[in-house]
Write a protein that holds these residues in place. Structure first.
Motif, PDB file in Angstrom:
ATOM      1  N   LEU A 103       0.849  -1.189   0.000  1.00 29.79           N
ATOM      2  CA  LEU A 103       0.000   0.000   0.000  1.00 29.79           C
ATOM      3  C   LEU A 103       0.883   1.236   0.000  1.00 29.79           C
ATOM      4  CD1 LEU A 103      -1.152  -2.006   2.566  1.00 29.79           C
ATOM      5  CD2 LEU A 103      -3.087  -0.495   2.214  1.00 29.79           C
ATOM      6  N   VAL A 104       0.429   2.272  -0.716  1.00 31.35           N
ATOM      7  CA  VAL A 104       1.078   3.569  -0.683  1.00 31.35           C
ATOM      8  C   VAL A 104       0.009   4.586  -0.294  1.00 31.35           C
ATOM      9  CG1 VAL A 104       2.347   5.317  -1.953  1.00 31.35           C
ATOM     10  CG2 VAL A 104       2.729   2.886  -2.453  1.00 31.35           C
ATOM     11  N   LYS A 105       0.250   5.296   0.788  1.00 28.20           N
ATOM     12  CA  LYS A 105      -0.708   6.268   1.298  1.00 28.20           C
ATOM     13  C   LYS A 105      -0.015   7.605   1.526  1.00 28.20           C
ATOM     14  CE  LYS A 105      -4.131   3.341   1.569  1.00 28.20           C
ATOM     15  NZ  LYS A 105      -5.369   3.504   0.769  1.00 28.20           N
ATOM     16  N   ARG A 106      -0.816   8.630   1.662  1.00 31.62           N
ATOM     17  CA  ARG A 106      -0.277   9.964   1.930  1.00 31.62           C
ATOM     18  C   ARG A 106      -0.426  10.296   3.414  1.00 31.62           C
ATOM     19  NH1 ARG A 106       1.793  12.186  -2.197  1.00 31.62           N
ATOM     20  NH2 ARG A 106       1.070  11.720  -4.286  1.00 31.62           N
ATOM     21  N   THR A 107       0.449  11.133   3.891  1.00 32.94           N
ATOM     22  CA  THR A 107       0.397  11.596   5.275  1.00 32.94           C
ATOM     23  C   THR A 107      -0.991  12.133   5.596  1.00 32.94           C
ATOM     24  OG1 THR A 107       2.735  12.189   5.207  1.00 32.94           O
ATOM     25  CG2 THR A 107       1.413  13.184   6.942  1.00 32.94           C
ATOM     26  N   GLY A 108      -1.523  11.700   6.739  1.00 32.42           N
ATOM     27  CA  GLY A 108      -2.834  12.149   7.185  1.00 32.42           C
ATOM     28  C   GLY A 108      -3.986  11.266   6.763  1.00 32.42           C
ATOM     29  N   GLU A 109      -3.743  10.358   5.822  1.00 28.81           N
ATOM     30  CA  GLU A 109      -4.816   9.455   5.395  1.00 28.81           C
ATOM     31  C   GLU A 109      -5.116   8.425   6.466  1.00 28.81           C
ATOM     32  OE1 GLU A 109      -3.310   8.546   1.071  1.00 28.81           O
ATOM     33  OE2 GLU A 109      -5.457   8.089   1.168  1.00 28.81           O
ATOM     34  N   LYS A 110      -6.342   7.929   6.468  1.00 30.58           N
ATOM     35  CA  LYS A 110      -6.731   6.834   7.342  1.00 30.58           C
ATOM     36  C   LYS A 110      -6.467   5.528   6.590  1.00 30.58           C
ATOM     37  CE  LYS A 110     -10.458   5.498  10.511  1.00 30.58           C
ATOM     38  NZ  LYS A 110     -11.773   5.891  11.058  1.00 30.58           N
ATOM     39  N   THR A 135       4.740   9.481   8.157  1.00 32.61           N
ATOM     40  CA  THR A 135       5.860   8.851   7.443  1.00 32.61           C
ATOM     41  C   THR A 135       6.600   7.849   8.321  1.00 32.61           C
ATOM     42  OG1 THR A 135       7.266  10.735   8.031  1.00 32.61           O
ATOM     43  CG2 THR A 135       6.180  10.802   5.873  1.00 32.61           C
ATOM     44  N   ASN A 136       6.617   8.057   9.637  1.00 36.51           N
ATOM     45  CA  ASN A 136       7.323   7.106  10.500  1.00 36.51           C
ATOM     46  C   ASN A 136       6.549   5.809  10.719  1.00 36.51           C
ATOM     47  OD1 ASN A 136       5.367   7.842  12.348  1.00 36.51           O
ATOM     48  ND2 ASN A 136       6.756   8.962  13.696  1.00 36.51           N
ATOM     49  N   GLN A 137       5.395   5.694  10.077  1.00 33.62           N
ATOM     50  CA  GLN A 137       4.648   4.436  10.102  1.00 33.62           C
ATOM     51  C   GLN A 137       4.887   3.613   8.835  1.00 33.62           C
ATOM     52  OE1 GLN A 137       0.756   6.239  11.094  1.00 33.62           O
ATOM     53  NE2 GLN A 137       0.827   5.067  13.006  1.00 33.62           N
ATOM     54  N   GLY A 141       2.393 -10.519   5.250  1.00 32.23           N
ATOM     55  CA  GLY A 141       2.807  -9.155   5.505  1.00 32.23           C
ATOM     56  C   GLY A 141       2.170  -8.141   4.565  1.00 32.23           C
ATOM     57  N   SER A 142       2.054  -6.924   5.069  1.00 33.95           N
ATOM     58  CA  SER A 142       1.581  -5.787   4.273  1.00 33.95           C
ATOM     59  C   SER A 142       2.626  -4.697   4.366  1.00 33.95           C
ATOM     60  CB  SER A 142       0.242  -5.254   4.819  1.00 33.95           C
ATOM     61  OG  SER A 142      -0.764  -6.223   4.759  1.00 33.95           O
ATOM     62  N   ARG A 143       3.215  -4.352   3.226  1.00 32.60           N
ATOM     63  CA  ARG A 143       4.240  -3.309   3.225  1.00 32.60           C
ATOM     64  C   ARG A 143       3.561  -1.977   2.946  1.00 32.60           C
ATOM     65  NH1 ARG A 143       9.301  -2.810   3.826  1.00 32.60           N
ATOM     66  NH2 ARG A 143       9.740  -5.041   3.718  1.00 32.60           N
ATOM     67  N   LEU A 144       3.614  -1.108   3.939  1.00 37.56           N
ATOM     68  CA  LEU A 144       2.972   0.209   3.857  1.00 37.56           C
ATOM     69  C   LEU A 144       4.025   1.288   3.667  1.00 37.56           C
ATOM     70  CD1 LEU A 144       0.542   2.163   4.209  1.00 37.56           C
ATOM     71  CD2 LEU A 144       1.024   2.111   6.671  1.00 37.56           C
ATOM     72  N   THR A 145       3.813   2.124   2.678  1.00 34.71           N
ATOM     73  CA  THR A 145       4.648   3.306   2.468  1.00 34.71           C
ATOM     74  C   THR A 145       3.765   4.529   2.638  1.00 34.71           C
ATOM     75  OG1 THR A 145       6.087   2.134   0.919  1.00 34.71           O
ATOM     76  CG2 THR A 145       6.153   4.543   0.871  1.00 34.71           C
ATOM     77  N   VAL A 146       4.202   5.438   3.518  1.00 34.38           N
ATOM     78  CA  VAL A 146       3.459   6.678   3.743  1.00 34.38           C
ATOM     79  C   VAL A 146       4.302   7.831   3.194  1.00 34.38           C
ATOM     80  CG1 VAL A 146       2.321   8.172   5.405  1.00 34.38           C
ATOM     81  CG2 VAL A 146       2.398   5.700   5.804  1.00 34.38           C
ATOM     82  N   LEU A 147       3.760   8.531   2.223  1.00 36.45           N
ATOM     83  CA  LEU A 147       4.499   9.624   1.569  1.00 36.45           C
ATOM     84  C   LEU A 147       4.169  10.974   2.196  1.00 36.45           C
ATOM     85  CD1 LEU A 147       4.020   8.454  -2.107  1.00 36.45           C
ATOM     86  CD2 LEU A 147       5.978   8.020  -0.606  1.00 36.45           C
TER      87      LEU A 147
END
Lengths: 116, 113
Positions: A11-18, A83-85, A110-116
């Motif tokens: 998953l790729v999410k943006r800062t502040g997203e749920k 981002t630190n998540q 596993g789920s690899r999460l990237t927070v931009l």
């Protein structure tokens, strides 16, 4: 064959997203866990559930919440992603053991999460 | 709480050689010590465990030893094969308490052909 399924591998999410991470097990296990895996830090427990609607904080619960409405499903929620998540998140399940027994943990992939 | 230290963080061995991974723990009440193997792209999987009432346990090419006095335990893999390449995690807990399982930081084992 025992199976723990995590719905999203990447998953790729943006800062502040749920963010919702879903986990389902088909082994009728009572215990379910969410771990975070970071290089050099091993596996750290975020939350643990020993029954439907029951939960306990692990070692690093800040910024996370969980939901367990059905025995087979355990969800990890990031209310406002930061981002630190950015990390690998692992779900696991186990049977409840007696006083002298510790249940084997069965992990999802596993789920690899990237927070931009 | 429990603290588990694992060494080395990376280990490379030639195929056929032995590999040893060491862990120390801090809580003298811990009495259950599992080892998990994580292959690339997969979740960790239990490969062997030991309880504090025994000093050594073997399963084919893998063995675990426990020294309660020194509070350390080790994983030994003999006759290593390429499929042994993975990340290995040690852990410690009090039996009957899955929630209190504390993991080490992991060892990346590479078996060179």
């Amino acid at each position: 064959d025992v199976k723990v399924t995590q719905s999203s591998r990447y998953l790729v999410k943006r800062t502040g997203e749920k963010v919702f991470l879903e986990c389902v097990q088909d082994m009728d296990h009572e215990n379910m866990f969410w771990y975070r895996q970071d290089p050099g830090l091993g596996l750290r427990l975020i939350y643990f559930s020993y029954d439907v609607k029951m939960k306990e904080k692990g070692d690093i619960p800040e910024g996370y919440s969980v939901s367990r409405e059905k025995k087979e499903r355990f969800s990890l929620i990031l209310e406002s992603a930061s981002t630190n998540q950015t990390s690998m998140y692992l779900c696991a399940s186990s049977l409840v053991g007696g006083a002298s027994y510790t249940g084997e943990l069965f992990f999802g992939e596993g789920s690899r999460l990237t927070v931009l | 709480g429990e603290n588990v230290e694992q060494h080395p963080s990376t280990l490379s061995v030639q195929e056929g050689d032995s590999a040893v991974i060491k862990c120390t723990y801090s809580d003298s009440a811990s009495n259950y010590f599992p080892w998990y193997k994580q292959e690339l792209g997969k979740g960790p999987q239990l490969i062997i465990d030991i309880r504090s009432n025994v000093g050594e346990k073997k399963d084919q090419r893998i063995a675990v030893t426990l020294n309660k006095t020194a509070k350390h335990f080790s994983l030994h893999i003999t006759e290593t094969q390429p499929e042994d390449s993975a990340v290995y995690f040690c852990a410690a807990s009090r039996a009957g308490s899955a929630r209190q399982l504390t993991f080490g930081s992991g060892t990346q084992l590479t078996v060179l052909p």
